[in-house]
Write a protein that holds these residues in place. Structure first.
Motif, PDB file in Angstrom:
ATOM      1  N   VAL B 168     -20.647  -3.827  -4.610  1.00 31.95           N
ATOM      2  CA  VAL B 168     -19.471  -3.929  -3.747  1.00 31.95           C
ATOM      3  C   VAL B 168     -18.231  -3.841  -4.635  1.00 31.95           C
ATOM      4  CG1 VAL B 168     -18.219  -5.357  -2.099  1.00 31.95           C
ATOM      5  CG2 VAL B 168     -20.736  -5.383  -2.118  1.00 31.95           C
ATOM      6  N   VAL B 169     -17.364  -2.885  -4.328  1.00 30.38           N
ATOM      7  CA  VAL B 169     -16.191  -2.616  -5.169  1.00 30.38           C
ATOM      8  C   VAL B 169     -14.935  -2.672  -4.304  1.00 30.38           C
ATOM      9  CG1 VAL B 169     -15.061  -0.874  -6.634  1.00 30.38           C
ATOM     10  CG2 VAL B 169     -17.552  -1.159  -6.724  1.00 30.38           C
ATOM     11  N   VAL B 170     -13.862  -3.253  -4.840  1.00 26.12           N
ATOM     12  CA  VAL B 170     -12.555  -3.158  -4.180  1.00 26.12           C
ATOM     13  C   VAL B 170     -11.521  -2.646  -5.174  1.00 26.12           C
ATOM     14  CG1 VAL B 170     -12.898  -4.945  -2.421  1.00 26.12           C
ATOM     15  CG2 VAL B 170     -11.981  -5.573  -4.664  1.00 26.12           C
ATOM     16  N   THR B 171     -10.516  -1.982  -4.624  1.00 22.16           N
ATOM     17  CA  THR B 171      -9.414  -1.497  -5.473  1.00 22.16           C
ATOM     18  C   THR B 171      -8.297  -2.543  -5.503  1.00 22.16           C
ATOM     19  OG1 THR B 171      -8.383  -0.409  -3.592  1.00 22.16           O
ATOM     20  CG2 THR B 171      -9.896   0.908  -4.930  1.00 22.16           C
ATOM     21  N   GLY B 172      -7.384  -2.360  -6.462  1.00 20.17           N
ATOM     22  CA  GLY B 172      -6.141  -3.131  -6.521  1.00 20.17           C
ATOM     23  C   GLY B 172      -6.373  -4.622  -6.555  1.00 20.17           C
ATOM     24  N   THR B 173      -5.554  -5.350  -5.807  1.00 18.14           N
ATOM     25  CA  THR B 173      -5.694  -6.799  -5.703  1.00 18.14           C
ATOM     26  C   THR B 173      -5.754  -7.184  -4.227  1.00 18.14           C
ATOM     27  OG1 THR B 173      -3.286  -7.037  -5.841  1.00 18.14           O
ATOM     28  CG2 THR B 173      -4.522  -7.287  -7.893  1.00 18.14           C
ATOM     29  N   ILE B 174      -6.438  -8.281  -3.976  1.00 19.56           N
ATOM     30  CA  ILE B 174      -6.711  -8.733  -2.603  1.00 19.56           C
ATOM     31  C   ILE B 174      -5.854  -9.966  -2.290  1.00 19.56           C
ATOM     32  CG2 ILE B 174      -8.517  -9.722  -1.111  1.00 19.56           C
ATOM     33  CD1 ILE B 174      -8.868  -6.732  -1.602  1.00 19.56           C
ATOM     34  N   GLY B 175      -5.354 -10.038  -1.077  1.00  9.53           N
ATOM     35  CA  GLY B 175      -4.702 -11.258  -0.607  1.00  9.53           C
ATOM     36  C   GLY B 175      -3.191 -11.286  -0.759  1.00  9.53           C
ATOM     37  N   ASP B 176      -2.645 -10.330  -1.506  1.00  9.20           N
ATOM     38  CA  ASP B 176      -1.186 -10.345  -1.711  1.00  9.20           C
ATOM     39  C   ASP B 176      -0.435 -10.279  -0.385  1.00  9.20           C
ATOM     40  OD1 ASP B 176      -1.463 -10.444  -4.469  1.00  9.20           O
ATOM     41  OD2 ASP B 176      -1.410  -8.260  -4.689  1.00  9.20           O
ATOM     42  N   ALA B 177      -0.857  -9.387   0.490  1.00 12.27           N
ATOM     43  CA  ALA B 177      -0.129  -9.194   1.751  1.00 12.27           C
ATOM     44  C   ALA B 177      -0.227 -10.443   2.630  1.00 12.27           C
ATOM     45  CB  ALA B 177      -0.672  -7.979   2.496  1.00 12.27           C
ATOM     46  N   ALA B 178      -1.429 -11.053   2.665  1.00 15.35           N
ATOM     47  CA  ALA B 178      -1.593 -12.262   3.478  1.00 15.35           C
ATOM     48  C   ALA B 178      -0.709 -13.389   2.937  1.00 15.35           C
ATOM     49  CB  ALA B 178      -3.065 -12.682   3.493  1.00 15.35           C
ATOM     50  N   LEU B 179      -0.611 -13.478   1.613  1.00 12.31           N
ATOM     51  CA  LEU B 179       0.256 -14.510   1.026  1.00 12.31           C
ATOM     52  C   LEU B 179       1.723 -14.151   1.238  1.00 12.31           C
ATOM     53  CD1 LEU B 179      -1.724 -15.266  -2.266  1.00 12.31           C
ATOM     54  CD2 LEU B 179      -1.745 -16.540  -0.096  1.00 12.31           C
ATOM     55  N   GLY B 180       2.036 -12.865   1.225  1.00 20.12           N
ATOM     56  CA  GLY B 180       3.408 -12.436   1.548  1.00 20.12           C
ATOM     57  C   GLY B 180       3.792 -12.863   2.955  1.00 20.12           C
ATOM     58  N   LEU B 181       2.831 -12.750   3.875  1.00 20.82           N
ATOM     59  CA  LEU B 181       3.102 -13.189   5.250  1.00 20.82           C
ATOM     60  C   LEU B 181       3.298 -14.711   5.303  1.00 20.82           C
ATOM     61  CD1 LEU B 181       3.348 -12.621   8.273  1.00 20.82           C
ATOM     62  CD2 LEU B 181       0.849 -12.693   8.437  1.00 20.82           C
ATOM     63  N   VAL B 182       2.503 -15.451   4.500  1.00 25.01           N
ATOM     64  CA  VAL B 182       2.705 -16.907   4.416  1.00 25.01           C
ATOM     65  C   VAL B 182       4.139 -17.207   3.966  1.00 25.01           C
ATOM     66  CG1 VAL B 182       2.081 -18.984   3.118  1.00 25.01           C
ATOM     67  CG2 VAL B 182       0.274 -17.486   4.032  1.00 25.01           C
ATOM     68  N   LEU B 183       4.588 -16.519   2.935  1.00 23.25           N
ATOM     69  CA  LEU B 183       5.960 -16.740   2.438  1.00 23.25           C
ATOM     70  C   LEU B 183       6.983 -16.411   3.523  1.00 23.25           C
ATOM     71  CD1 LEU B 183       5.838 -15.226  -1.187  1.00 23.25           C
ATOM     72  CD2 LEU B 183       5.426 -17.591  -0.464  1.00 23.25           C
ATOM     73  N   ARG B 184       6.725 -15.302   4.244  1.00 23.56           N
ATOM     74  CA  ARG B 184       7.668 -14.867   5.273  1.00 23.56           C
ATOM     75  C   ARG B 184       7.727 -15.893   6.394  1.00 23.56           C
ATOM     76  NH1 ARG B 184      11.021 -12.671   8.362  1.00 23.56           N
ATOM     77  NH2 ARG B 184      11.277 -10.430   8.686  1.00 23.56           N
ATOM     78  N   LEU B 185       6.576 -16.388   6.826  1.00 21.23           N
ATOM     79  CA  LEU B 185       6.529 -17.326   7.954  1.00 21.23           C
ATOM     80  C   LEU B 185       7.083 -18.690   7.562  1.00 21.23           C
ATOM     81  CD1 LEU B 185       3.037 -16.413   9.448  1.00 21.23           C
ATOM     82  CD2 LEU B 185       5.287 -15.911  10.420  1.00 21.23           C
ATOM     83  N   GLU B 186       6.845 -19.106   6.307  1.00 24.16           N
ATOM     84  CA  GLU B 186       7.324 -20.417   5.855  1.00 24.16           C
ATOM     85  C   GLU B 186       8.737 -20.310   5.281  1.00 24.16           C
ATOM     86  OE1 GLU B 186       4.526 -22.465   3.373  1.00 24.16           O
ATOM     87  OE2 GLU B 186       2.883 -22.232   4.815  1.00 24.16           O
ATOM     88  N   ARG B 187       9.304 -19.097   5.311  1.00 24.07           N
ATOM     89  CA  ARG B 187      10.631 -18.860   4.732  1.00 24.07           C
ATOM     90  C   ARG B 187      10.716 -19.444   3.310  1.00 24.07           C
ATOM     91  NH1 ARG B 187      14.282 -17.341   8.680  1.00 24.07           N
ATOM     92  NH2 ARG B 187      13.482 -17.469  10.799  1.00 24.07           N
ATOM     93  N   ALA B 188       9.637 -19.221   2.560  1.00 29.64           N
ATOM     94  CA  ALA B 188       9.575 -19.780   1.210  1.00 29.64           C
ATOM     95  C   ALA B 188      10.541 -19.049   0.286  1.00 29.64           C
ATOM     96  CB  ALA B 188       8.146 -19.659   0.676  1.00 29.64           C
ATOM     97  N   ALA B 189      11.266 -19.798  -0.509  1.00 30.56           N
ATOM     98  CA  ALA B 189      12.200 -19.234  -1.487  1.00 30.56           C
ATOM     99  C   ALA B 189      11.500 -19.118  -2.835  1.00 30.56           C
ATOM    100  CB  ALA B 189      13.427 -20.132  -1.597  1.00 30.56           C
ATOM    101  N   ALA B 190      12.147 -18.382  -3.759  1.00 30.80           N
ATOM    102  CA  ALA B 190      11.659 -18.384  -5.129  1.00 30.80           C
ATOM    103  C   ALA B 190      11.669 -19.840  -5.605  1.00 30.80           C
ATOM    104  CB  ALA B 190      12.538 -17.508  -6.008  1.00 30.80           C
ATOM    105  N   GLY B 191      10.667 -20.209  -6.380  1.00 34.31           N
ATOM    106  CA  GLY B 191      10.543 -21.600  -6.798  1.00 34.31           C
ATOM    107  C   GLY B 191       9.484 -22.328  -5.982  1.00 34.31           C
ATOM    108  N   ASP B 192       9.447 -22.056  -4.669  1.00 37.97           N
ATOM    109  CA  ASP B 192       8.376 -22.630  -3.854  1.00 37.97           C
ATOM    110  C   ASP B 192       7.040 -22.105  -4.378  1.00 37.97           C
ATOM    111  OD1 ASP B 192      10.427 -23.672  -2.432  1.00 37.97           O
ATOM    112  OD2 ASP B 192      10.112 -22.464  -0.615  1.00 37.97           O
ATOM    113  N   PHE B 193       6.036 -22.931  -4.325  1.00 41.65           N
ATOM    114  CA  PHE B 193       4.702 -22.603  -4.855  1.00 41.65           C
ATOM    115  C   PHE B 193       4.769 -22.253  -6.354  1.00 41.65           C
ATOM    116  CE2 PHE B 193       4.514 -21.193  -0.337  1.00 41.65           C
ATOM    117  CZ  PHE B 193       3.550 -22.076   0.129  1.00 41.65           C
ATOM    118  N   GLY B 194       5.869 -22.602  -7.017  1.00 39.81           N
ATOM    119  CA  GLY B 194       5.994 -22.276  -8.430  1.00 39.81           C
ATOM    120  C   GLY B 194       6.165 -20.801  -8.716  1.00 39.81           C
ATOM    121  N   LEU B 195       6.569 -20.033  -7.688  1.00 34.81           N
ATOM    122  CA  LEU B 195       6.668 -18.570  -7.870  1.00 34.81           C
ATOM    123  C   LEU B 195       7.999 -18.176  -8.482  1.00 34.81           C
ATOM    124  CD1 LEU B 195       5.295 -17.364  -4.406  1.00 34.81           C
ATOM    125  CD2 LEU B 195       4.097 -17.279  -6.593  1.00 34.81           C
TER     126      LEU B 195
END
Lengths: 341, 341
Positions: B168-195
């Motif tokens: 089983v092979v996947v390209t690129g990286t997994i989960g970035d978009a789902a986490l991007g949606l988390v940031l968007r929904l939580e209106r997370a700023a830089a610094g939140d989650f240590g990012l």
């Protein structure tokens, strides 16, 4: 659009498996169980591509029967193919469904009626479902259909081929759908405008359910110099054809073919002549045919069981075609064509 | 979708002439000045057909930048083609625009940015606009794209070809978009989650703008036994692939490739691992590759500049794939896949 036979799938998967997978009878649809569909293009052919969408509240009424909505969604696209001389190969469907409770409800019964009629039409017109997408929307029902058709390589009939001297020809009858919409909007009953129940039903059904002139596609391809379907009104569509062809035209209004029901309504309410000439949704073929091709074209139409009438002539020059009344004077329309914008 | 150069045309005609006719650079689009488009299919090829739609408020935010919305609409379809080993030939567009004043306004500036980005992507991915339809709607912006691609006859990579022993092979990286949606929904700023600001921007951009792995289509076609794109979450999509193939699988969660930003966010908030594994919108390729094809596949990916990682193995049997954690125990997810229904 992918289906699974597993009830653990998502709601979308179940919806597709229940209602649309039974339509995917063509092997290229892969049973709607894959991400894409596969189509082997016929040898020696160009593909003809068309997309047309309809939206509840704009192109149909939300409480129209779902079977009729399905037929309209597919047939307006089949009408484009027929008018360009193409035969259908298959279609893809995008269906946006209201996310919240809608009135009438877009439920299992609605979907069953919608998909059932779509499947019947796919079979009747030889245009199988290849795939699609189903999405939830905060908005109204919207249906977008992409049809793929074929013509022998290099034989697509364009809009721009009309030449001075060509005859202007239309199929069927003009204005029924626009008058059907008048009846719908005015909630006219049988008896209004002096219409019988059959005449009223005829006009309403012509508004709800286009009848693509698929049987005439080959005759168009063999004989027409330019062609399109009449979807935005005869006057406006002929103006578009003339503009692209770099010509103008003269049309005798008295020769525009009308149904008995349309004649009756216009006798009672002649002010609706403008709707007949510039209303939309006719889905008849408008084409231009050189004089020496007119007889074989009309013979082919007759053999196909489709009425066809010569209504005017292409002329050298520019500008909107003249629509000439019985008194020999051109009639002016407030607007030549229907637009949602 | 037809355009005229005449300002006497309808609003739809003007809109198309101004914003979309400039994109119709392929001769088959007929300048969007006809009723249909014409495509000459490449010799020796099957056509690969795909339709995917996105709706404001469901698949994107109405106030997302219009350029990003355009890219997403086209790229989610290009991602399907790439994952099936197909190269793009062209696309058709259905665009439903709010009939009434919307917030933000869908005005000339919005359309210019939307069409501009769409044209850039069409050029960048070699997938020209052939035609489409623009309709007014009482609902939100909705975009449906139909792409047509090609593979050499008989070489489409299906979902159902995975065999026990395949990797089983996947390209690129997994989960970035789902986490991007988390940031968007939580209106997370830089610094939140240590990012850092860059990490935050990376995740958000991966949610907004898929990157179809077009460069890897040929390698998929040559080496994969089954393939699809990850659009509804890795766990659910692998389950679908296994179900159609009649197999199951084991995936080592520790081998699922994550971006630096995703690692950082999961360190701060490990509860979001479920979003990584079952969230949507990755638009990476998930495929199964026989052991003796793995080295050439990975070499082709490397040559194409696309990361690819072996994350598990196809096993004989039935049932949902096991996602095995670092402790050797399977992880249970509340839901394996994203569904709008």
């Amino acid at each position: 659009m992918t289906a699974t036979d597993d009830t653990a799938g998502s709601g979308e998967d179940r919806l597709i498996a229940r209602h649309f997978a039974p339509l995917a009878t063509h092997p290229g649809a892969l049973g709607l169980a894959d991400d894409v569909a596969v189509m082997t293009p016929p040898a020696g052919c160009d593909l003809v591509l068309e997309t047309d969408a309809i939206v509840a509240g704009m192109h149909f009424f939300a409480d129209d029967p779902p079977a009729g909505i399905a037929r309209k969604a597919l047939r307006i696209n089949l009408s484009d193919l027929a008018a360009k001389g193409a035969r259908p190969l298959g279609f893809l469907l995008t269906l946006a469904l209201p996310r919240r409770a809608a009135e009438p409800p877009v439920d299992d019964a609605w979907l069953a009626a919608f998909a059932g009629a779509l499947g019947e039409d796919a079979q009747a017109y030889g245009c199988p479902l290849y795939g699609g997408d189903t999405v939830a929307s905060p908005g109204p029902v919207m249906i977008s259909v992409t049809v793929i058709g074929a013509v022998p390589t290099g034989t697509l009939v364009r809009r721009g081929g009309a030449r001075p001297g060509d005859r202007v020809v239309v199929t069927g009858t003009i204005g029924d759908a626009a008058l059907g919409l008048v009846l719908r909007l005015e909630r006219a009953a049988a008896g209004d405008f002096g219409l019988s129940e059959d005449e009223r039903a005829h006009l309403l059904s012509r508004y709800r359910e286009p009848r693509p002139r698929t049987a005439l596609a080959e005759a168009v391809r063999l004989h027409a110099t330019a062609a399109m379907d009449v979807s935005d009104g005869l006057a406006g569509d002929l103006a578009k054809l003339c503009r692209v062809s770099g010509v103008t035209a003269r049309v005798d209004i008295a020769r525009v073919p009308l149904s008995g029901a349309a004649h009756r309504l216009l006798d009672a309410a002649p002010e609706h002549l403008a709707a007949v000439l510039s209303g939309g949704d006719d889905y008849e073929i408008l084409c231009t045919v050189p004089p020496d091709r007119l007889a074989p074209f009309l013979a082919a139409a007759s053999a196909a069981g489709v009425a066809a009438a010569e209504i005017g002539e292409i002329l050298a020059g520019q500008g909107a075609p003249a629509l000439v009344g019985p008194d020999g004077h051109p009639v002016a329309l407030d607007r030549a064509s229907f637009s949602h914008f």
